[in-house]
Design an enzyme around this catalytic site. Sequence first.
Site, mmCIF file in Angstrom:
data_model
loop_
_atom_site.group_PDB
_atom_site.id
_atom_site.type_symbol
_atom_site.label_atom_id
_atom_site.label_comp_id
_atom_site.label_asym_id
_atom_site.label_seq_id
_atom_site.Cartn_x
_atom_site.Cartn_y
_atom_site.Cartn_z
ATOM 1 N N GLU A 278 0.905 -1.153 0.000
ATOM 2 C CA GLU A 278 0.000 0.000 0.000
ATOM 3 C C GLU A 278 0.942 1.201 0.000
ATOM 4 O OE1 GLU A 278 -3.217 0.331 -0.211
ATOM 5 O OE2 GLU A 278 -3.664 -1.816 -0.226
ATOM 6 N N THR B 112 11.321 3.037 0.601
ATOM 7 C CA THR B 112 11.158 4.470 0.357
ATOM 8 C C THR B 112 12.090 5.311 1.230
ATOM 9 O OG1 THR B 112 9.578 6.275 0.701
ATOM 10 C CG2 THR B 112 9.235 4.323 2.012
ATOM 11 N N TYR C 191 2.088 5.181 6.626
ATOM 12 C CA TYR C 191 2.751 4.556 5.478
ATOM 13 C C TYR C 191 4.238 4.363 5.768
ATOM 14 C CZ TYR C 191 5.277 4.373 1.006
ATOM 15 O OH TYR C 191 6.145 4.030 -0.007
ATOM 16 N N ASN D 198 10.681 10.140 -4.423
ATOM 17 C CA ASN D 198 9.405 10.130 -5.166
ATOM 18 C C ASN D 198 9.613 9.842 -6.644
ATOM 19 O OD1 ASN D 198 8.804 11.606 -2.679
ATOM 20 N ND2 ASN D 198 6.851 12.076 -3.643
#
Length: 352
Positions: free
Chosen positions: A86, A132, A158, A187
């Site tokens: 997710e 990330t 997240y 990103n």
Amino acid sequence: MGKTILITGGAGFIGSHVVRLFVNKYPSYNIINLDKLTYAGNLANLKDIENKPNYKFIKADICDFPTILNIFKDNNIEGVLHLAAESHVDRSIKDPFTFASTNVLGTLSLLQAAKECWKDDFSGKMFYHISTDEVYGALQFDNTLFTENTKYDPHSPYSASKASSDHFVRAFHDTYSLPIIITNCSNNYGPYQFPEKLIPLFINNIRNKKPLPVYGKGENVRDWLYVEDHARAIDIVFHKGKVGETYNIGGFNEWSNIDLIKVIIKTVDKLLGNKEGESDNLITYVTDRAGHDLRYAIDATKLEKELGWRPSLQFEEGIEKTVKWYLDNQQWMDNVTSGEYEKYYENMYSNR
Ligand code: NAD
Ligand code: TYD
């Protein structure tokens, strides 16, 4: 027979670019794309390669451990590129449980399956977690950058779930000697990104003359990387990276949201043949995101020095290519925003 590589989340944004790269570049590999096809999964992202002989799709949930274990056993998997997750911060604020389930427990289920199947011989095996930069928390408006040694300090549900999954991946290396690699990337932008994320959402809204919701004052800074450059980095790290290591991946390309939004508006107006500045009035400042991280910026020097990767695309070129792609592929966008894509694949893959 060549190696069998399991790519999770291959129907999503980054995963589809990774699957395409591996299927085309490595005809001797068997590439299995395992994806649950949540709202973010869309097999239309892979239409150009779906009939290649070295590609197979399996619809499955990474949280379903017995099924995952069987898939490992049945397919003699030697490498895992784990991207299923997710991935949207706003959704994580509304529904943190799904993020803990998929990102933490789903990752654990894959790790456990890999460990059980590989434990007698780890040679030639690799479990690679695609993560990330958001695990590192937020930077101030100064010259500091996230390095591989920056302490984890996640703020959103997240990033907390991705940090936790990174810790599990390392724990499996430290405890059971599972061969792992982690990359933490900034990103991404480019074709096939779900239009809940800033860039595709705003391109689509400009096309439809809808408001552009800028959170807070639009001062938050992100480092943007073209998705194919990320996929290329993943290929290099998977094949040349050192077991047990972490590599940061970034674009050396920081933008405040508002400056980025102005570039998007200018590019869309230009490509649509609108007057310059025609869509400026769509900018609408809205309530800030809760816990909105101020600034992300990556130092990707380790990857550059040790494995020779650098982003290949200048931002101006990448953003123009991206805007053009979304404008040329309106059917893709319309199918996603109308929900049409989900109905089609629901029927096609109701059973594995
Ligand atoms: P995405 O949301 O576009 O795609 C995620 C994919 O995972 C979808 O195809 C979805 O169907 C699948 N999935 C979700 N839950 C699943 C489950 N339980 N079982 C099997 N499949 C499931 O995400 P993305 O932007 O392509 O990101 C891919 C990975 O890269 C994520 O792990 C994300 O954390 C990481 N990442 C993303 C960015 C970014 O800018 N998008 C940057 C750095 C790292
Ligand atoms: P997003 O694309 O959601 O990525 P992330 O939260 O993982 O960085 O958002 C990028 C930036 O844009 C982030 O600072 C939040 C901001 N944003 C807006 O201002 N408006 C929007 O509608 C969205 C989706 C994001």
